[in-house]
Design a protein around this motif. Structure first.
Motif, PDB file in Angstrom:
ATOM      1  N   GLY A 166      12.747 -97.341  71.732  1.00 42.67           N
ATOM      2  CA  GLY A 166      12.400 -98.368  72.690  1.00 42.67           C
ATOM      3  C   GLY A 166      11.497 -99.106  72.176  1.00 42.67           C
ATOM      4  O   GLY A 166      10.382 -99.132  70.983  1.00 42.67           O
ATOM      5  N   GLY A 167      10.858-100.278  72.775  1.00 48.11           N
ATOM      6  CA  GLY A 167       9.898-101.268  72.424  1.00 48.11           C
ATOM      7  C   GLY A 167       8.552-101.384  73.185  1.00 48.11           C
ATOM      8  O   GLY A 167       8.129-102.017  73.369  1.00 48.11           O
ATOM      9  N   PHE A 168       8.135 -99.840  73.159  1.00 51.67           N
ATOM     10  CA  PHE A 168       6.984 -99.760  73.778  1.00 51.67           C
ATOM     11  C   PHE A 168       5.727 -99.655  72.951  1.00 51.67           C
ATOM     12  O   PHE A 168       5.728-100.053  71.500  1.00 51.67           O
ATOM     13  CB  PHE A 168       7.208 -98.256  74.626  1.00 51.67           C
ATOM     14  N   THR A 169       4.546 -99.529  73.407  1.00 53.90           N
ATOM     15  CA  THR A 169       3.361 -99.407  72.661  1.00 53.90           C
ATOM     16  C   THR A 169       3.468 -98.593  71.506  1.00 53.90           C
ATOM     17  O   THR A 169       3.675 -97.326  71.664  1.00 53.90           O
ATOM     18  CB  THR A 169       2.208 -99.113  73.669  1.00 53.90           C
ATOM     19  N   PRO A 170       3.052 -99.041  70.327  1.00 50.58           N
ATOM     20  CA  PRO A 170       3.149 -98.060  69.008  1.00 50.58           C
ATOM     21  C   PRO A 170       1.754 -96.913  69.072  1.00 50.58           C
ATOM     22  O   PRO A 170       0.736 -97.183  69.926  1.00 50.58           O
ATOM     23  CB  PRO A 170       2.688 -99.051  68.093  1.00 50.58           C
ATOM     24  N   ARG A 171       2.380 -95.776  68.757  1.00 50.79           N
ATOM     25  CA  ARG A 171       1.436 -94.701  68.782  1.00 50.79           C
ATOM     26  C   ARG A 171       1.560 -94.018  67.276  1.00 50.79           C
ATOM     27  O   ARG A 171       0.480 -93.345  67.058  1.00 50.79           O
ATOM     28  CB  ARG A 171       1.922 -93.400  69.628  1.00 50.79           C
ATOM     29  N   GLY A 172       2.571 -94.072  66.436  1.00 50.37           N
ATOM     30  CA  GLY A 172       2.521 -93.693  65.157  1.00 50.37           C
ATOM     31  C   GLY A 172       3.861 -93.554  64.560  1.00 50.37           C
ATOM     32  O   GLY A 172       4.806 -94.516  64.802  1.00 50.37           O
TER      33      GLY A 172
ATOM     34  N   PHE B 278      16.670-107.054  79.218  1.00 50.59           N
ATOM     35  CA  PHE B 278      15.487-107.573  78.571  1.00 50.59           C
ATOM     36  C   PHE B 278      13.851-107.706  79.189  1.00 50.59           C
ATOM     37  O   PHE B 278      13.179-107.693  78.637  1.00 50.59           O
ATOM     38  CB  PHE B 278      16.098-109.187  77.989  1.00 50.59           C
ATOM     39  N   ASP B 279      14.349-107.829  80.522  1.00 54.30           N
ATOM     40  CA  ASP B 279      13.127-108.208  81.416  1.00 54.30           C
ATOM     41  C   ASP B 279      12.197-106.915  81.362  1.00 54.30           C
ATOM     42  O   ASP B 279      11.232-106.941  81.797  1.00 54.30           O
ATOM     43  CB  ASP B 279      13.317-108.610  82.652  1.00 54.30           C
ATOM     44  N   LYS B 280      12.853-105.667  81.036  1.00 50.37           N
ATOM     45  CA  LYS B 280      12.237-104.435  80.886  1.00 50.37           C
ATOM     46  C   LYS B 280      11.203-104.202  79.816  1.00 50.37           C
ATOM     47  O   LYS B 280      10.366-103.357  79.283  1.00 50.37           O
ATOM     48  CB  LYS B 280      12.967-103.276  81.062  1.00 50.37           C
ATOM     49  N   VAL B 281      11.225-105.211  78.879  1.00 45.89           N
ATOM     50  CA  VAL B 281      10.629-105.405  77.633  1.00 45.89           C
ATOM     51  C   VAL B 281       9.353-106.237  77.408  1.00 45.89           C
ATOM     52  O   VAL B 281       9.382-107.304  77.905  1.00 45.89           O
ATOM     53  CB  VAL B 281      11.378-105.648  76.322  1.00 45.89           C
ATOM     54  N   SER B 282       8.037-105.698  77.045  1.00 43.54           N
ATOM     55  CA  SER B 282       6.801-106.198  76.760  1.00 43.54           C
ATOM     56  C   SER B 282       6.945-107.186  75.675  1.00 43.54           C
ATOM     57  O   SER B 282       7.074-106.572  74.515  1.00 43.54           O
ATOM     58  CB  SER B 282       5.624-105.465  76.965  1.00 43.54           C
ATOM     59  N   LYS B 283       6.538-108.231  75.428  1.00 42.24           N
ATOM     60  CA  LYS B 283       6.488-109.169  74.479  1.00 42.24           C
ATOM     61  C   LYS B 283       5.497-108.618  73.569  1.00 42.24           C
ATOM     62  O   LYS B 283       5.777-108.396  72.086  1.00 42.24           O
ATOM     63  CB  LYS B 283       6.149-110.711  74.697  1.00 42.24           C
ATOM     64  N   ARG B 284       4.289-108.289  73.981  1.00 46.00           N
ATOM     65  CA  ARG B 284       3.240-107.876  73.316  1.00 46.00           C
ATOM     66  C   ARG B 284       3.602-106.357  72.343  1.00 46.00           C
ATOM     67  O   ARG B 284       3.331-106.226  71.376  1.00 46.00           O
ATOM     68  CB  ARG B 284       1.765-107.740  73.945  1.00 46.00           C
ATOM     69  N   GLU B 285       4.085-105.741  73.398  1.00 45.02           N
ATOM     70  CA  GLU B 285       4.366-104.408  72.704  1.00 45.02           C
ATOM     71  C   GLU B 285       5.467-104.421  71.850  1.00 45.02           C
ATOM     72  O   GLU B 285       5.317-103.550  70.725  1.00 45.02           O
ATOM     73  CB  GLU B 285       4.736-103.183  74.057  1.00 45.02           C
ATOM     74  N   LEU B 286       6.419-105.127  71.997  1.00 38.61           N
ATOM     75  CA  LEU B 286       7.593-105.259  70.849  1.00 38.61           C
ATOM     76  C   LEU B 286       6.885-105.654  69.589  1.00 38.61           C
ATOM     77  O   LEU B 286       7.288-105.364  68.528  1.00 38.61           O
ATOM     78  CB  LEU B 286       8.675-106.328  71.593  1.00 38.61           C
ATOM     79  N   GLU B 287       6.077-106.702  69.923  1.00 37.43           N
ATOM     80  CA  GLU B 287       5.436-107.460  68.556  1.00 37.43           C
ATOM     81  C   GLU B 287       4.608-106.515  67.911  1.00 37.43           C
ATOM     82  O   GLU B 287       4.476-106.289  66.653  1.00 37.43           O
ATOM     83  CB  GLU B 287       4.822-108.518  68.972  1.00 37.43           C
ATOM     84  N   LEU B 288       3.908-105.606  68.640  1.00 39.00           N
ATOM     85  CA  LEU B 288       2.967-104.598  68.074  1.00 39.00           C
ATOM     86  C   LEU B 288       3.927-103.707  67.133  1.00 39.00           C
ATOM     87  O   LEU B 288       3.388-103.008  66.071  1.00 39.00           O
ATOM     88  CB  LEU B 288       2.214-103.857  69.097  1.00 39.00           C
TER      89      LEU B 288
END
Length: 459
Positions: free
Chosen positions: A358-364, A432-442
């Protein structure tokens, strides 16, 4: 002599500090590009709009292949090509129907989805009594006497106490994958499986089943978590209630499709290849945004970032969009087969990375490599920790790159926060609306940063 030793020591530390500073600067440029001028989010919008529900063998899967090829060509990658692969072709047919038939409450409609690869009931449907089990041992204890002629209801939830939701998924998913065949061994006429979801939900989660050889095939469906709880409660109230299910899915002959590959050629060691990847297919419900449109656009974005920075990789960086991860893994198997066929050439895969969580906040990142390589990557943590990349302890890489492991290729899996992933996984809600632009880019930047370090420092 002491003076010479001292000067060498100073030179060594100065050189190391300069290299560290240069690496920090490059990684900062990667993040600046991804977060200021990134294209991953708009690529995902295009993909999910032009080719949602990209189940292998479908017209939308074919549209996704063409979208990927066109996108990578438009971005000016050095080479873009299609790798042929034959894939399973299963269709869902018209919408499933499920009803609980009770004496006390009458007919209760519930939400189900046929499991991928399942046979259908046909228009006549199946109505039968229900037997509820938590695992295969309980099913075995009931035996043919307690199961024959009935619908088996597998109702083991994902363990909510496990912080790692993929571990919870792993602890429950065997009932979906193997449950119908296990039930068929004892004469069941169908199987209903509790959806692989973390939360109470009215919508069902689909996913693939695997029919065992030499065992009769019966229809398999997933029921939403809320309706699984309702069915379990009604069974406690009324032991002899029945359930009616109707599915119209079909298994068709294998169909031709493609992996889509684009690359930036290395300037010093072009025959050494670093793969960044995702899988292009998705289930036929929802839009396949998190699973795995996000991984595909992040892989493409890695190469786009390097081009935008005018970074000239030493090794060849290759973006691979695999086909058919969801119900067969044919794309990953075919890619590894082609790599093995070239083992007598100078071409060598030095690393493979996949984004499929998924396109969520990176952890590692997870890793499957030698201890030496894993320790080397962990030594880069000071460069990556400022960007939230702190977890390098998990094992694994990704399903599609797994077939490369026997060839000795070190595997890496992009590891984002997983707490929301199973709200959307294999459902109509994966849009698509469930994906955060910033999280995906990070995430794209994180993958590019690790790719840069592997390229610049080697493994």
């Amino acid at each position: 002599m002491k003076k010479i030793y001292f000067l060498l020591l100073v030179f060594t530390y100065t050189f190391a500090a300069h290299a560290q500073s240069a690496d920090e600067a490059t990684i900062k440029k990667i993040y600046d590009e991804a977060l200021s001028r990134g294209q991953s989010y708009e690529m995902l919008r295009e993909l999910t709009t032009k080719a949602p529900a990209r189940l292998s063998g479908s017209p939308n899967a074919a549209a996704a292949v063409e979208w990927s090829r066109h996108t990578m060509k438009e971005l000016g990658f050095d080479s873009v090509w299609l790798q042929p692969v034959m894939v399973p072709h299963w269709i869902r047919g018209k919408k499933e129907v499920a009803k609980i038939l009770t004496k006390k409450r009458g007919v209760v409609d519930v939400n189900i989805l046929a499991l991928g690869g399942s046979i259908g009931t046909g228009g006549q449907g199946i109505a039968a009594s229900i037997v509820e089990v938590k695992d295969f041992e309980e099913l075995k204890t009931l035996g043919e006497k307690g199961v024959k002629g009935k619908i088996v209801f597998f109702n083991r939830p994902m363990d909510p106490t496990l912080i790692q939701t993929f571990a919870a998924y792993g602890g429950a998913v065997n009932q979906r994958g193997a449950g119908p065949s296990e039930a068929a061994k004892y004469g069941a006429v169908a199987a209903i499986v509790r959806s692989m979801g973390s939360n109470p939900e009215d919508y069902a989660h689909t996913g693939g089943l695997r029919y065992a050889p030499n065992v009769g095939k019966i229809p398999g469906v997933a029921i939403s978590t809320n309706h699984a709880d309702l069915l379990s409660q009604l069974l406690k109230e009324e032991k002899d209630l029945q359930v009616y299910i109707e599915t119209n899915c079909e298994i068709l002959p294998d169909a031709p499709s493609f992996n889509v590959i684009g690359e930036l050629r290395g300037t010093e060691s072009p025959n050494e290849i670093i793969v960044v990847s995702g899988h292009l297919d998705s289930w036929d419900v929802g839009e396949g945004a998190h699973d795995d449109g996000s991984g595909c656009v992040q892989a493409i974005e890695v190469l786009r970032i390097f081009k935008a920075m005018n970074y000239k990789p030493k090794k060849t960086i290759r973006a691979v969009m695999y086909m058919n991860e969801e119900n067969g893994l044919r794309g990953g198997i075919e890619y590894a087969k082609q790599v093995e066929l070239r083992k007598n050439t100078k071409e060598k895969h030095v690393a493979a990375m996949e984004s499929d969580r998924g396109g969520f906040t990176p952890r590692g990142f997870t890793m499957s490599a030698t201890e030496e390589i894993e320790n080397k990557v962990k030594s880069w943590k000071p460069l990556l920790e400022p960007y939230g990349l702190t977890d390098f302890n998990g094992k694994g890489g990704g399903a599609d790159i797994g077939p490369l492991a026997p060839l000795g290729v070190p595997l890496f899996g992009y590891l984002p926060d997983s707490q929301r992933y199973f709200d959307y996984h294999h459902t109509q809600e994966d849009t698509f609306d469930k994906v955060s632009k910033r999280e995906l880019e990070l995430g794209a930047a994180a993958m590019a940063a690790l790719t840069f370090l592997i390229d610049a420092k080697g493994l």
